[in-house]
Design a protein around this motif. Sequence first.
Motif, PDB file in Angstrom:
ATOM      1  N   SER A 209       0.712  -1.085   0.232  1.00  0.00           N
ATOM      2  CA  SER A 209       0.046  -0.036  -0.004  1.00  0.00           C
ATOM      3  C   SER A 209       0.912   1.380   0.043  1.00  0.00           C
ATOM      4  O   SER A 209       2.103   1.279   0.228  1.00  0.00           O
ATOM      5  CB  SER A 209      -0.855   0.006   1.336  1.00  0.00           C
ATOM      6  N   ARG A 210       0.141   2.372  -0.227  1.00  0.00           N
ATOM      7  CA  ARG A 210       0.995   3.647  -0.366  1.00  0.00           C
ATOM      8  C   ARG A 210       0.446   4.563   0.466  1.00  0.00           C
ATOM      9  O   ARG A 210      -0.796   4.670   0.572  1.00  0.00           O
ATOM     10  CB  ARG A 210       1.039   3.943  -1.748  1.00  0.00           C
ATOM     11  N   ALA A 211       1.048   5.752   0.986  1.00  0.00           N
ATOM     12  CA  ALA A 211       0.447   6.737   1.644  1.00  0.00           C
ATOM     13  C   ALA A 211       1.202   8.037   0.820  1.00  0.00           C
ATOM     14  O   ALA A 211       2.254   8.696   1.070  1.00  0.00           O
ATOM     15  CB  ALA A 211       0.696   6.987   2.972  1.00  0.00           C
ATOM     16  N   ASN A 212       0.483   8.380  -0.032  1.00  0.00           N
ATOM     17  CA  ASN A 212       0.969   9.491  -0.918  1.00  0.00           C
ATOM     18  C   ASN A 212       1.274  10.789  -0.195  1.00  0.00           C
ATOM     19  O   ASN A 212       2.539  11.532  -0.437  1.00  0.00           O
ATOM     20  CB  ASN A 212       0.089   9.953  -2.002  1.00  0.00           C
ATOM     21  N   ALA A 213       0.587  11.125   0.798  1.00  0.00           N
ATOM     22  CA  ALA A 213       0.643  12.409   1.428  1.00  0.00           C
ATOM     23  C   ALA A 213       2.192  12.469   2.110  1.00  0.00           C
ATOM     24  O   ALA A 213       2.662  13.644   2.233  1.00  0.00           O
ATOM     25  CB  ALA A 213      -0.416  12.456   2.506  1.00  0.00           C
ATOM     26  N   ASN A 214       2.730  11.274   2.593  1.00  0.00           N
ATOM     27  CA  ASN A 214       3.824  11.252   3.339  1.00  0.00           C
ATOM     28  C   ASN A 214       4.802  10.636   2.540  1.00  0.00           C
ATOM     29  O   ASN A 214       6.122   9.985   3.136  1.00  0.00           O
ATOM     30  CB  ASN A 214       3.940  10.849   4.792  1.00  0.00           C
ATOM     31  N   ASN A 215       4.773  10.136   1.054  1.00  0.00           N
ATOM     32  CA  ASN A 215       5.809   9.523   0.649  1.00  0.00           C
ATOM     33  C   ASN A 215       6.363   8.326   1.259  1.00  0.00           C
ATOM     34  O   ASN A 215       7.512   8.192   1.190  1.00  0.00           O
ATOM     35  CB  ASN A 215       7.056  10.338   0.384  1.00  0.00           C
ATOM     36  N   ARG A 216       5.273   7.492   1.662  1.00  0.00           N
ATOM     37  CA  ARG A 216       5.681   6.091   2.179  1.00  0.00           C
ATOM     38  C   ARG A 216       4.971   5.059   1.430  1.00  0.00           C
ATOM     39  O   ARG A 216       3.570   5.135   1.038  1.00  0.00           O
ATOM     40  CB  ARG A 216       5.225   6.158   3.551  1.00  0.00           C
ATOM     41  N   VAL A 217       5.551   3.839   1.441  1.00  0.00           N
ATOM     42  CA  VAL A 217       5.116   2.781   0.859  1.00  0.00           C
ATOM     43  C   VAL A 217       5.251   1.429   1.873  1.00  0.00           C
ATOM     44  O   VAL A 217       6.268   1.595   2.425  1.00  0.00           O
ATOM     45  CB  VAL A 217       5.593   2.175  -0.469  1.00  0.00           C
ATOM     46  N   TYR A 218       4.172   0.743   2.259  1.00  0.00           N
ATOM     47  CA  TYR A 218       4.192  -0.370   3.220  1.00  0.00           C
ATOM     48  C   TYR A 218       4.158  -1.596   2.508  1.00  0.00           C
ATOM     49  O   TYR A 218       3.445  -1.696   1.577  1.00  0.00           O
ATOM     50  CB  TYR A 218       2.926  -0.048   3.954  1.00  0.00           C
ATOM     51  N   LEU A 219       4.575  -2.666   3.125  1.00  0.00           N
ATOM     52  CA  LEU A 219       4.369  -3.897   2.711  1.00  0.00           C
ATOM     53  C   LEU A 219       3.938  -4.745   3.999  1.00  0.00           C
ATOM     54  O   LEU A 219       4.873  -4.812   4.985  1.00  0.00           O
ATOM     55  CB  LEU A 219       5.658  -4.714   2.045  1.00  0.00           C
ATOM     56  N   GLU A 220       2.818  -5.135   4.180  1.00  0.00           N
ATOM     57  CA  GLU A 220       2.268  -5.801   5.185  1.00  0.00           C
ATOM     58  C   GLU A 220       2.617  -7.512   4.840  1.00  0.00           C
ATOM     59  O   GLU A 220       2.013  -8.067   4.052  1.00  0.00           O
ATOM     60  CB  GLU A 220       0.657  -5.672   5.321  1.00  0.00           C
ATOM     61  N   LEU A 221       3.167  -8.123   5.780  1.00  0.00           N
ATOM     62  CA  LEU A 221       3.391  -9.461   5.793  1.00  0.00           C
ATOM     63  C   LEU A 221       2.720 -10.351   6.443  1.00  0.00           C
ATOM     64  O   LEU A 221       2.919 -10.150   7.981  1.00  0.00           O
ATOM     65  CB  LEU A 221       4.969  -9.636   6.046  1.00  0.00           C
ATOM     66  N   ASN A 222       1.887 -11.191   5.981  1.00  0.00           N
ATOM     67  CA  ASN A 222       1.226 -12.036   7.024  1.00  0.00           C
ATOM     68  C   ASN A 222       1.346 -13.474   6.694  1.00  0.00           C
ATOM     69  O   ASN A 222       1.755 -13.778   5.671  1.00  0.00           O
ATOM     70  CB  ASN A 222      -0.569 -11.609   6.740  1.00  0.00           C
TER      71      ASN A 222
END
Length: 119
Positions: free
Chosen positions: A71-84
């Motif tokens: 997923s991404r958060a354009n407002a704070n220039n971050r990308v996440y990877l959730e590992l389940n």
Amino acid sequence: QVQLVESGGGLVQAWGSLRLSCASSGRTFNPDRVGWFRQAPGKQRGLVASINWSGGSTLYADSVKGRFIISRANANNRVYLELNILEPEDTAVYYCATNRGPGTGYVFWGQGTQVTVSS
């Protein structure tokens, strides 16, 4: 120049979860795609998941489909990877990377964050 910094790695038991974060700094952050890659000892680095920065379309490696979420958060220039539902085979150094534009390769890389899954 774009600087990328990964965080969120660690040691987790099988079936557990982690959330990795990729933070960017430097020049204006406006890539076409951001990808998460991983490299296990003795193996080549491979793409795990990627996301289009503007439209949000995602791609996943078959080995992580249904378990990982990018997923991404354009407002704070971050990308996440959730590992389940982590498996020992997911143990690797995880890197985020970006390209410059459509059809171009990944040229900016972070230093990586270690994920270790114990059985």
